[in-house]
Structure formats: C-alpha cells, structure tokens
Design a protein around this motif. Structure first.
Motif, PDB file in Angstrom:
ATOM      1  N   ASP B 192       0.864  -1.177   0.000  1.00 13.79           N
ATOM      2  CA  ASP B 192       0.000   0.000   0.000  1.00 13.79           C
ATOM      3  C   ASP B 192       0.905   1.233   0.000  1.00 13.79           C
ATOM      4  O   ASP B 192       1.739   1.397   0.903  1.00 13.79           O
ATOM      5  CB  ASP B 192      -0.881  -0.035   1.255  1.00 13.79           C
ATOM      6  N   ARG B 194       0.500   4.193   0.794  1.00 14.87           N
ATOM      7  CA  ARG B 194       0.425   5.025   1.997  1.00 14.87           C
ATOM      8  C   ARG B 194       1.361   4.529   3.080  1.00 14.87           C
ATOM      9  O   ARG B 194       1.854   5.291   3.899  1.00 14.87           O
ATOM     10  CB  ARG B 194      -1.013   5.028   2.527  1.00 14.87           C
ATOM     11  N   LYS B 195       1.577   3.185   3.061  1.00 11.85           N
ATOM     12  CA  LYS B 195       2.425   2.627   4.114  1.00 11.85           C
ATOM     13  C   LYS B 195       3.874   3.099   3.947  1.00 11.85           C
ATOM     14  O   LYS B 195       4.557   3.418   4.918  1.00 11.85           O
ATOM     15  CB  LYS B 195       2.372   1.098   4.048  1.00 11.85           C
ATOM     16  N   ALA B 249       9.362   3.555   8.059  1.00  9.55           N
ATOM     17  CA  ALA B 249       8.191   2.981   7.378  1.00  9.55           C
ATOM     18  C   ALA B 249       8.617   2.293   6.078  1.00  9.55           C
ATOM     19  O   ALA B 249       8.164   1.179   5.777  1.00  9.55           O
ATOM     20  CB  ALA B 249       7.166   4.068   7.091  1.00  9.55           C
ATOM     21  N   ALA B 253       8.253  -1.580   5.065  1.00  9.31           N
ATOM     22  CA  ALA B 253       7.649  -2.040   3.813  1.00  9.31           C
ATOM     23  C   ALA B 253       8.605  -2.976   3.086  1.00  9.31           C
ATOM     24  O   ALA B 253       8.202  -4.017   2.558  1.00  9.31           O
ATOM     25  CB  ALA B 253       7.297  -0.848   2.927  1.00  9.31           C
ATOM     26  N   ASP B 256       8.482  -6.346   4.587  1.00 10.13           N
ATOM     27  CA  ASP B 256       7.272  -7.039   4.121  1.00 10.13           C
ATOM     28  C   ASP B 256       7.521  -7.668   2.750  1.00 10.13           C
ATOM     29  O   ASP B 256       7.195  -8.838   2.505  1.00 10.13           O
ATOM     30  CB  ASP B 256       6.108  -6.041   3.953  1.00 10.13           C
TER      31      ASP B 256
END
Lengths: 482, 324
Positions: B192, B194-195, B249, B253, B256
């Motif tokens: 995403d 935004r992440k 952040a 990500a 992830d």
C-alpha cells in the motif's frame, strides 16, 4: 418257395435305395456350407419276407430287399432351443453394450478435446484474469473459453439426442423385421404342415423355418416349441402367441416419439399387439429389449447428466459472478444465461449472458476506486474448478460431477462389454454344439458315399448273378447231347 | 464325444483368429497412441486419476505462473523502495546539514533546497513505478499513477489513488493485489503506497509533519530551508524527525516485501516440484510402457502366426485326398 425272379426285385430295391442314399449324401455335401442346414440321413429298412403262417406258406423265406423308411433330420431340438435362448441373451447384452460404447464415445474422455479439458481451459482463463484483470486479452480469453464449454455441452447433448433418434429408428426397423419374420414362420409352418400331412419330406423348409425362429428370438427374445407332430412350431412372446400354426400376430411399437417426451415422464417405448393394442410386457432378451433399454433409460439418463453439468456450471459461476463487481464498480450480472424461450439451464439452452469484456465481474470489492484492477472475484470463480461439495457429491462443482460421470460410464461400459463377451462365448459354445449335431462333415459324407457306392455295385453284381443264373436256366437247359 | 465337422472347425478357427487379431489391434492402438487409456472403459479408475491429475497439473502450472508474476511485482517494488530509502537517507543528510546553521549561507541553503526538491521528484517518480502498465503502489485501482498532485480541489496535496475503502476494514483484503500460490493460500504482492510514502488525506496544516506524504514533507523541508531570513530550526528539526519515521516505514515495507518474496519463491519451488511429480504420475497412469507393450505385441504376433499356420494345416486335408 420263392419266385425265380424275386432275386431281381431284391437287387433292384438295393439299387434304388442306394441311389436315394447317394442323393441324400450328395444333398448333404452340396449344403455343407449352407447356413442353418441340418444334415439328413437315409433310414434304410429291410423288407421282410412272407412270415404270416398260412396254408401255403413255405418254410423260411429270405427278405425281400430294402426300402427307404424315411429321411431323418439329424438336428436336436433341445440344442436348437439352447441356441435360441443364448442368441437372444447375447443380442440383448451386446445391444446394451453397443449403446454404452456409443455414449462413451460422446463422452470423449480422456482426451484433449473433451469436456474436462474444455472446462480446464476455461478455469485457466479465469485464473489468468486474476493476475491481469485490466487486460482485455485475458477477458476475451474468459469469454472464448467459456463459449468453448457451452459449445462442447451443446455438441454432446446434440449427439446424445441424435443417438436417441437413430436408436428409435432402429427400434422401428427391428419391429418391422420381427413382423416380417413372424409372417415367414407362419407361412412356412403352413407349407410344412400340408407337406407332412401328405406324407412328404419338408426338411429343407423346416431348416428355413428354424432359421427364421432363431432370428425372431434374436430380435424379440421369443420362445418356440413344437406344436404337434406335424412339424409345426409355435412362437410365444411374454405369454402371447406371436406365431400359432399358420397365423402370426402383428407387433406394434408404442410410446413416446421423442427423447424430450420420455424425459418429461411420457410413456416409455414398448411393444403392443397390433390387433388388441395391449402391452406385450417387458421383453426378456432380444435386441429390441436392448433398444428399449437404451431409449427408455441409458440415453435419456445420459442427456440428464449433460443438463446437470450445465446447470451446476451456470448456477455456481453465476452465484459467484453476481457477487462480484465490474471494473467500473457496478455489480456483476449473470455470466451464463439461457436461450430465449427456455426457463432452465440445460446442455442445449445454456448460453453466455456476458458478451462484452467489460461485463465480466472480476473484482471482489465494491467501489470504483479499488475495483478497476482487482481480480479477487475471478479467483473465487476459479476456485469452483476444485469444488468437491465438501463431501457432498451432489453439491460438487461441474468438474467433479463430470469426473464422477466419466468413471460411471467407463465402468458400466466395461462391465457391459465384458458380459457381452462372456455371453458371446457361451453362445458360440452352444452354436458349436448345435453345429456338431447338425452340421455336415465332408469326411463322413465321403465315407458314407463310399459305402453306398460299394453297396450299389454289390446290388448290381447280384443282378448280374441272377441274370446269369436265369440265362443258364432259360438258354442252356435241355440242350444236353444236342 | 463331440462330433467335429469341417464347418465347426472352420468356425472355431475363425473365432480364434478373430480373438487374436482383436488383441493385436488393442496392443497396436496402445502403441500407436502412446496411451494406455484411450477411452474411459479401458480403465475407469485410471481415467478418473488422469482427469484429476491433469486438473492438478494445470493448477500447479497456474500457481507457478502466479508466483512468477508475483515475484516480478515484488522485485519491482523492492527496487523502487531500496532507491527510495537511499534517496531519503540523502534527504536526511541534507536536512541535517541545513540544521547546521553556522556552516550554511543563504546560497548553500538554496542549493540544499533545490536538491531536496530533486529528491522529492525522484521519490514521487518511484512511488508511481509501474509494472506491466500498473502502478505497483496503487493497489487495485486503475489509475495511471499512485500519487497525483491535487492543487485544485480539497483535499489538496499529494492524493493517493486508492479510496479509503481499504482503510475502513483492517482485515479486509480489498484493494490488495493477491496471487494464489496454492488452493488455500494467497500472497500479497503489492505494498500500500500510503504505508511507504504516506498521504495528505488527513493533513491538518503545513506543519502537520506526521500526517503528511513524504512528497509534501520534502517540499515543506525545502521551503523551510530556503528562506531569506533565519530558518525555522524547530520546524526543520521536527521535519527531520518525520523524515526518520518515514525511513523506518519504508524499511518496514521493504521487510514485508522480502518476506513475501521468500514465500513466493518457496511456493514456486514447490509448484515446480509438484509439476514434475504430477507429470510423472500422469505418465505412469496413462502412458504406454513401450518395452512391455512391444514384447506383448511380439508374443501376440507369434501366437497369431501359429494360429494362421495351424489353420492352413487343419483345413487342408480331407478324406477325398486319399480316395481314388
């Protein structure tokens, strides 16, 4: 004291009897390869001399030669009955197996063109749409492969339907033939009766008649039994007299005239007596019985399977498709529809409701923002491919139902073919038994011919001997010292 | 004793020859098609295995394709995020040096601001990275780019393409790009936006650094640094803190992405192994064992020849040959 000339007539009787025996052996040899011919034997009988004691009877006399007592057909009625029953069983079972083989051919599995691979291609297309929901090519592939499945179902259903029509025509031809053959049997019965009544030999006609009776048993499973001593045979079908003496009763084909009617609960195909219109009853054996089994059971059942596959496919895919959303966020409609005028999904009525690529609801979530390139609903539809109904076969997806049907028809065909092969062997054995009793052996006939020929020569020799004796008596007697 | 005639002999001989030929033709069919199962009745259970194995094989191929596609997505994202991370580190360094008041003249601050704006453009470009014409940070939207500068209507600033639907339900998979790697598992192959990059949706003012996209943040820092008078050090310091959070952040990500890449590549290995296993199982069920069938064929041929020879002998002699 016998006449001086009685020797001549004795020799003559021998000549005539053996001529006759030679004729019969010749007839046997001539018919060595005639289907249904039963070998014949000349029954010779010696003619007794005068034996009743009377005033002028003179001591012991020799016999008066030989006569032909009759010509016997060497067939065995029990073996013939066995052949008839085996032939009708085999006709029934092989007919049933043939129908299943036809249906199995329509099933066309395993192959690269059968329904399972068409379904597989369709699921592949759905699965590819998951990875590329925005690709028009992927959407076109979904529509085309789904159309492929619809076409395959329609083709198969059409083939099943035309198989029904062909089989129906076959049934009608079989009934016509049975009527014609029954009429033949009655006709031959009549001829045989009149020939036998006038003391003649009707062996060849009996052969023909027996052949016709076998054909009748093969067609309808009818049973035959001799009516009386006059050589006439009656044929019964489920207790009714198909042929009685010289009279045949006509059969009629009755029942639904289309597969749709049979499937809608219409009257099953059956035979009825033309004169009374009453049902003949369930046939036991015979190819008509197999044809009826196909028309009333196997073929309509097969059509029902295709309809069930179509229904399962349409309801499962539609249920998922209507829960999804189009790329523009609008809710999806039905993916599969029906032909205008139809109400239910069947193999012939199923159509694609979606014609434009943008009508495919590939997206799971609602809303224009996030549904444009979402493929989660396409994934849900792809999952139908492995839907096993959670242990309930009736709730399974089309692929599982189809696989279950393939194994079903495969094992039924296998069993039916096996049974038919086994019955064929039994039938061959009883035909061979019958042939062993009734068939012409050339060696035997040649040997017989040899014996007959010698006997004929012997009789001729006797004639010569008597002639010479008489010559001595008539021409040479009283010439002593002349 | 059964009476034997020429006719019965001929018939049984023909029947035997026919049986021989039938076996030959079925062996021939197996050899010429290369398949043991040519119709369902050849082996009903085998047929079902064939259908099931073919379906499984198709599924395994599809899972392997899905994993390939997912890996391509994640590799694209990984590259973009690695570069973003490096760029942000550089922005941090620049901000730090701008804070170092004594060393900076107005001109040098202007140069720093220029560079920061350059970094902002490059990060915005990275945030709009595409794979196969789809923005990898834009989830399932069909927008051309994940972030667009909206300066006409509220909310102004860098607006993320995806609507708030996905935010509403945290467990929802809506808006995520998923790839199925087996019957039960789907792996997320996007991030995403935004992440990693934040957005300006809930920004309350120009100094609400925490609720601001990285682009606006970089613009803002450049604006704060490039000032004719004394720079607002407190704000720059706060912005520096926000940049650090953003770095974290992006790092999260990236991890992830790494996890999902691992899952996909192991899924790919599994799918490949499964393809091999299924293919060999399928071949075992439906393909003809050539050696065995050829040997059988040879034996059948010998039997057939013997039967033919016997037929020729048996049907020849007759008593007639020996009588004059």
């Amino acid at each position: 004291m016998s006449s001086s000339f009685s020797g001549i007539s004795t020799a003559l009787s021998g000549l005539m009897a053996h001529r006759k025996a030679m004729d019969i052996a010749g007839n046997n040899i001539a018919n060595a390869n005639t289907a249904g011919y039963t070998r014949q034997r000349t029954d010779l009988q010696s003619i007794p001399g005068q034996s009743v004691p009377s005033l002028f009877s003179t001591g012991s006399l020799s016999g008066n030669g030989v006569s032909v007592a009759g010509v016997t057909r060497m067939g065995d009625e029990f073996l013939n009955g066995k052949v008839r029953s085996q032939v009708s069983t085999y006709a029934d079972l092989s007919g049933r197996a043939a129908t299943l083989v036809d249906l199995e051919r329509i099933v066309n599995e395993p192959s690269t063109t059968g329904l399972s691979s068409q379904l597989g291609k369709m699921w592949d297309a759905w699965s590819k749409l998951v990875t590329a929901p925005s690709s028009d090519a992927a959407r076109v592939a979904v529509i085309n492969t789904s159309q492929g499945v619809v076409d395959t179902l329609a083709n198969a259903a059409g083939a099943v339907n035309s198989l029904w029509s062909q089989t129906r025509a076959e049934a009608s031809a079989q009934v016509d033939e049975a009527n014609a053959v029954a009429a033949d049997v009655a006709d031959l019965n009549k001829k045989i009766k009149s020939i036998v009544a006038s003391g003649g030999q009707a062996n060849e006609l009996m052969d023909q008649r027996d052949q016709a009776v076998v054909r009748l048993a093969e067609l309808t499973g009818a049973v035959a039994e001799p009516a009386d001593d006059s050589g006439v045979v009656d044929v019964h079908l489920r207790g009714g007299a198909l042929v009685q003496g010289g009279r045949a009763q006509r059969l009629e084909l009755a029942g639904s005239s289309s597969m749709q009617a049979v499937r809608a609960g219409g009257e099953d195909l059956h035979l009825q007596w033309a004169s009374t219109g009453t049902d003949v009853g369930a046939l036991v054996g015979g190819s008509v019985s197999a044809t009826f089994a196909a028309l009333n059971g196997a073929i309509p059942d097969e059509a029902a399977v295709y309809d069930e596959i179509a229904r399962t496919l349409a309801t499962k895919v539609n249920a998922a498709h209507t829960q999804g959303y189009l790329a523009n966020g609008a809710p999806g409609g039905s993916f599969f529809g029906v032909l205008a005028g139809s109400s239910a999904y069947t193999a012939t009525s199923i159509r694609l409701a979606v014609t434009e690529t943008q009508q495919i609801a590939a997206a799971g979530p609602a809303g224009s923002g996030i549904s444009n390139t979402d493929g989660s609903n396409a994934d849900k539809i792809f999952q139908i491919s492995s839907d096993d109904g959670h242990g309930d076969p009736s709730a399974a997806g089309p692929d599982r139902k189809w696989a279950a049907h393939v194994v079903d028809i495969g094992s039924r065909t296998q069993t039916a073919s096996l049974r038919s092969t086994v019955t064929q062997a039994t039938m061959a054995a009883s035909v061979s038994d019958q042939q062993a009793a009734a068939g012409v052996s050339l060696d035997e006939e040649t040997a017989n011919l040899l014996v007959i020929q010698r006997a004929y020569e012997g009789a001729a020799r006797v004639l010569t001997a008597v002639d010479q004796a008489l010559d001595t008596l008539i021409n040479r007697t009283g010439l002593v010292g002349r | 004793m059964t009476r034997v005639t020429h006719r019965t002999m001929q018939e049984s001989t023909l029947a035997n020859l026919q049986r021989n030929l039938t076996s030959m033709s079925s062996l021939q069919e197996r050899l010429s098609t290369g398949k043991n199962i040519n119709r369902a009745s050849d082996d009903p259970t085998g047929t079902v295995s064939v259908l099931q194995l073919r379906q499984d094989l198709r599924a395994a191929e599809q899972y392997s394709r899905n994993a390939d596609d997912g890996l391509a997505w994640l590799t694209t994202i990984d590259t973009a995020l690695q570069t973003t991370s490096a760029q942000l580190r550089k922005a941090q360094d620049l901000t730090l040096s701008a804070l170092n008041q004594g060393a900076q003249s107005e001109d040098s601050r202007a140069a720093i601001a220029l560079e920061l704006r350059g970094i902002k453009d490059s990060v915005l470009g990275l945030a709009n990275t595409k794979y196969l014409d789809r923005s990898v940070f834009a989830g399932t939207t069909g927008m051309d780019s994940a972030y667009a500068l909206n300066d006409t209507a509220a909310p102004s600033g860098h607006v993320y393409a995806q609507t708030s639907a996905a935010v509403a339900a945290p467990d929802s998979k809506d808006g995520q790009v998923l790839r199925r790697i087996d019957a039960a598992t789907q792996v997320r192959v996007d991030i995403d936006g935004r992440k990693a990059f934040g957005d300006d949706q809930e920004m309350s003012g120009p100094d609400d650094f925490a609720k601001m996209s990285v682009f606006t943040l970089l613009d803002r820092v450049a604006g704060l640094v490039q000032t004719s008078g004394e720079p607002d050090l407190t704000s720059i310091n706060a912005a520096y803190g926000a940049l650090k959070t953003r770095m974290t952040a992006v790092g999260a990500a990236l991890s992830d992405v790494g996890t999902n890449m691992n899952r996909l590549s192991s899924a790919q290995d599994v799918a490949e192994d499964r393809k091999v296993a299924l293919s060999s199982a399928l071949s075992g069920v439906e393909d003809t064992d050539l050696t065995e069938t050829i040997v059988q064929m040879q034996m059948q041929e010998v039997a057939y020849k013997a039967a033919l020879g016997a037929t020729a002998k048996v049907l020849q002699p007759s008593l007639m040959d020996f009588l004059r």
